[in-house]
Design an enzyme around this catalytic site. Structure first.
Site, PDB file in Angstrom:
ATOM      1  N   ASP A 211       0.906  -1.318  -0.054  1.00 31.49           N
ATOM      2  CA  ASP A 211      -0.044   0.106  -0.016  1.00 31.49           C
ATOM      3  C   ASP A 211       0.925   1.337  -0.085  1.00 31.49           C
ATOM      4  O   ASP A 211       2.055   1.206   0.817  1.00 31.49           O
ATOM      5  CB  ASP A 211      -0.860  -0.019   1.234  1.00 31.49           C
ATOM      6  N   GLU A 271      14.795 -14.655   0.321  1.00 35.40           N
ATOM      7  CA  GLU A 271      15.115 -15.671   1.276  1.00 35.40           C
ATOM      8  C   GLU A 271      13.913 -16.903   1.109  1.00 35.40           C
ATOM      9  O   GLU A 271      14.312 -17.763   1.663  1.00 35.40           O
ATOM     10  CB  GLU A 271      14.889 -15.031   2.660  1.00 35.40           C
TER      11      GLU A 271
END
Length: 548
Positions: A211, A271
Site C-alpha cells: 500500500d 529468502e
C-alpha cells in the site's frame, strides 16, 4: 480442483508474476461465513473454487490484520495477527492451504507507511521524547507561532500534522489523524517491518501488495511542498474538492531513500521461493516514472501500478496509447500491473459509462497489454458503482467531502452471489454496507446460467491470455492509433501477435501488418480480415491475429 502438476508448479516458477492475472478480494465484502454481516477469511475459503474457476493466477486480499477499523483495516494495530472480525491465524492457514490446493497463489496487502494510533509502537512513541521508540514515528516541533512544522497536507483533508499534547509535538499523518506515519529514517522501524514480511512469508504467502509504496520516506529536512499550478492539477489521487491537489508533493513522499528500503525488502523476499510484490504508486504527476524507478532491475519490487487507468479520464484509443507510450519511455525495463477498478475508486463501468460491448472489449484489452493484471471482485459481473445513502455511509473520506465526493463505499458493497436473496447470498443478516438492488440481477448464479454473460467472457479472456505467452510476457511494439482504433504487436520467443481495438461506438477499419497473419480470438469477438484484405471492426470490436 487443480491437478497435482499445477500445484507443484506453484513452488517452481519464480517468474510467475510476470503477466499474472491477480484477483483482488476486499474481505469485508466478499463472503460472510459466520453470520455477522461482515465478510471473513472462511468466507473467502468457501468461495475459493469460484475464484479458481476464473482462471486467475493469484488472489490479493486487502488488509485483515488487527485494527480499530477507522480506515477499515488500513490502520493496523498488530501486523502479525488477524482481526477477530475476519477470523484467526488458523483460518488464514486454511485459506492459504485451500488456495494452493486449487493452484492459486496468495498475496496479502501490507500497509507499511503508517499504523493505527492504537498500535503499541505508537503508544510507546508518544509517551515521551526519550523512550526506545521515540523516533519510530515522524515527530516535529511546532513553528514559533505554534502552527505545524510545514505545509504538508493529508489526503483525507486538512493539514498532514496533528498535535499531540503528551509530547507537545506534531506527528505526521498522510491519511487520517488516527494513522500516524512511521519514520523510515529509523533503522529499527525498517527492521521491524522486514520482520513482519518474514512472519507472513513463513506462513506460506506468495507475495504482497504494498500500500502507498511511494509514501514510505519523508524529507528529513521537512521542507515545504511547492504549489502546483492549477493547469497541472488533477483528481487522480484525491477528489477535485480536496486541497491536496494544490501541491506538488515533492518532499512529503517519493523520496530516493524509498529505493534503499525496497532493496532490503526485495532481499527478504529472495529468502523464500517464488515470491513477488506489487506496489501501489499514489502520485498524480509522476506515477509512471516512479513505477519505472521501483520495478527496474532486481533491487525494487517486481511490479507496480499507477493510477492512469483508475482515473476518470475517458479511456480512448489515444489515451491508452499515450499511457503505454509513456511507460515505454520511462519504464521500458520495469513492469506495470494494470487495473481498471479497485477498492479506492469508482467502478469503471460507471466511471466511464461503459456499454456491455465496451465492457467486454476492455477486458480483452487489459489481458492483451504488456504487464500483469489486477481484477477487482465483482468487475467480472459488470457491477456498477452502488449508490450508498448518506445514512449508510461508512467511509470517513466520503463523510468528510459529502456530497461533492461520496467516498469509496460505492465500490465496496458486498459481492452478489444469488439473485433471489435479500442480501445477494453474501450474508444471512444485514451487511455492513447495503447490497445494491441494481447488482442482484448481475449475481454469479444468474450469470453462470447465461453462456453469453460477462462472467464467461472474463473466463475466456483470461484463458486466451494464458494460451498466448506473447500476451502474458512479450514485448509491446508498433504502438499506433488510427482514428479510434488502438493497434500494437506483442512479441515473445519469435511469436508475434497483432492486436487492434475499435474504442468507439462507430464502425472502424484497420489493416493487418505486412506478412501472413492468422485470425485468432474468435471467442472474444475478434474480427478477421474481409475479402478486401482489410479488417472491418464493429463498435468496440477487437481484431487479434498471429503471424504465420
Amino acid at each position: 480442483m487443480a491437478d497435482i502438476r499445477q500445484v507443484e508448479a506453484l513452488a517452481s516458477d519464480p517468474d510467475w508474476w510476470r503477466g499474472a492475472v491477480i484477483y483482488q478480494i476486499y474481505p469485508r465484502s466478499f463472503q460472510d461465513a459466520n453470520g455477522d454481516g461482515i465478510g471473513d477469511l472462511l468466507g473467502i475459503v468457501e468461495r475459493m473454487p469460484y475464484i479458481a474457476s476464473l482462471g486467475v493466477d493469484a488472489i490479493w486480499i486487502s488488509p485483515f490484520f488487527t485494527s480499530p477499523m477507522k480506515d477499515f483495516g488500513y490502520d493496523v494495530s498488530d501486523y502479525c495477527d488477524v482481526d477477530p472480525m475476519f477470523g484467526s491465524l488458523a483460518d488464514f492457514d486454511v485459506l492459504v492451504e485451500t488456495a494452493h490446493a486449487l493452484g492459486l497463489r496468495v498475496m496479502i496487502d501490507l500497509v507499511l507507511s503508517h499504523t493505527s494510533d492504537q498500535h503499541p509502537w505508537f503508544a510507546e512513541s508518544r509517551a515521551s521524547r526519550d523512550n526506545p521508540k521515540a523516533d519510530w514515528y515522524v515527530w516535529a516541533d511546532p513553528k514559533p507561532d505554534g502552527t505545524p512544522p510545514n505545509n504538508w497536507l493529508s489526503i483525507f483533508g486538512g493539514s498532514g500534522w496533528h498535535w499531540d499534547a503528551r509530547r507537545e509535538q506534531y506527528y505526521l499523518h498522510n491519511f487520517l489523524t488516527s494513522q500516524p506515519d512511521l519514520n523510515f529514517h529509523c533503522e529499527a522501524v525498517q527492521d521491524a517491518l522486514l520482520d513482519v514480511a518474514r512472519f507472513w512469508l513463513g506462513r506460506g504467502v506468495d507475495g504482497f501488495r504494498l500500500d502507498t509504496i511511494n509514501f514510505y520516506t519523508h524529507d528529513a529536512q521537512l521542507r515545504d511542498n511547492p504549489p502546483l499550478p492549477p493547469e497541472e492539477r488533477n483528481a487522480t489521487i484525491a477528489p477535485s474538492v480536496n486541497p491536496y491537489n494544490h501541491q506538488m508533493h515533492l518532499y512529503s513522499k517519493n523520496q530516493p531513500e524509498n529505493l534503499e528500503f525496497l532493496a532490503k525488502f526485495r532481499a527478504v523476499m529472495e529468502e523464500f521461493d517464488s515470491i513477488a510484490a506489487v506496489g501501489e504508486v499514489g502520485d498524480a504527476q509522476r506515477g509512471l516514472e516512479i513505477l519505472g524507478d521501483y520495478t527496474t532491475g532486481d533491487q525494487g519490487v517486481h511490479m507496480c501500478y499507477a493510477f492512469e487507468f483508475l482515473a476518470k479520464d475517458k479511456l480512448t484509443a489515444a489515451r491508452v496509447a499515450e499511457v503505454l507510450g509513456k511507460v515505454a519511455e520511462v519504464a521500458a525495463d520495469g513492469w506495470a500491473c494494470w487495473a481498471f477498478s479497485n477498492h479506492d475508486v469508482m467502478r469503471h463501468v460507471t466511471r466511464w459509462g461503459l456499454t456491455p460491448a465496451a465492457q467486454r472489449a476492455l477486458v480483452t484489452l487489459i489481458v492483451s497489454l504488456r504487464g500483469s493484471v489486477c481484477l477487482y471482485q465483482g468487475e467480472e459481473l459488470g457491477l456498477t458503482e452502488a449508490d450508498v445513502a448518506l445514512e449508510d455511509l461508512q467511509d470517513p473520506y466520503g463523510i468528510e467531502f459529502w456530497p461533492e465526493y461520496k467516498g469509496r463505499d460505492g465500490c465496496r458493497t458486498p459481492m452478489v452471489w444469488q439473485t433471489d436473496n435479500l442480501h445477494g447470498g453474501f450474508s444471512k443478516v444485514r451487511p455492513w454496507l447495503p447490497v445494491s438492488t441494481d447488482h442482484l440481477h448481475h449475481s454469479v448464479d444468474a450469470q453462470e446460467a447465461m453462456p453469453e454473460a460477462l462472467l464467461h467472457h472474463y473466463r475466456r479472456a483470461i484463458a486466451f491470455r494464458k494460451a498466448q505467452p506473447a500476451l502474458a510476457k512479450g514485448a509491446l511494439e508498433d504502438l499506433s492509433v488510427q482514428g479510434d482504433v488502438l493497434r500494437f504487436r506483442r512479441v515473445y520467443n519469435g511469436v508475434e501477435v497483432f492486436f487492434a481495438l475499435n474504442m468507439s461506438e462507430a464502425p472502424g477499419l484497420t489493416d493487418l501488418p505486412a506478412g501472413r497473419w492468422l485470425h485468432i480470438g474468435a471467442e472474444l469477438n475478434s474480427a478477421g480480415a474481409g475479402p478486401d484484405g482489410r479488417v472491418h471492426l464493429g463498435p468496440w470490436q477487437p481484431a487479434i491475429a498471429i503471424k504465420a
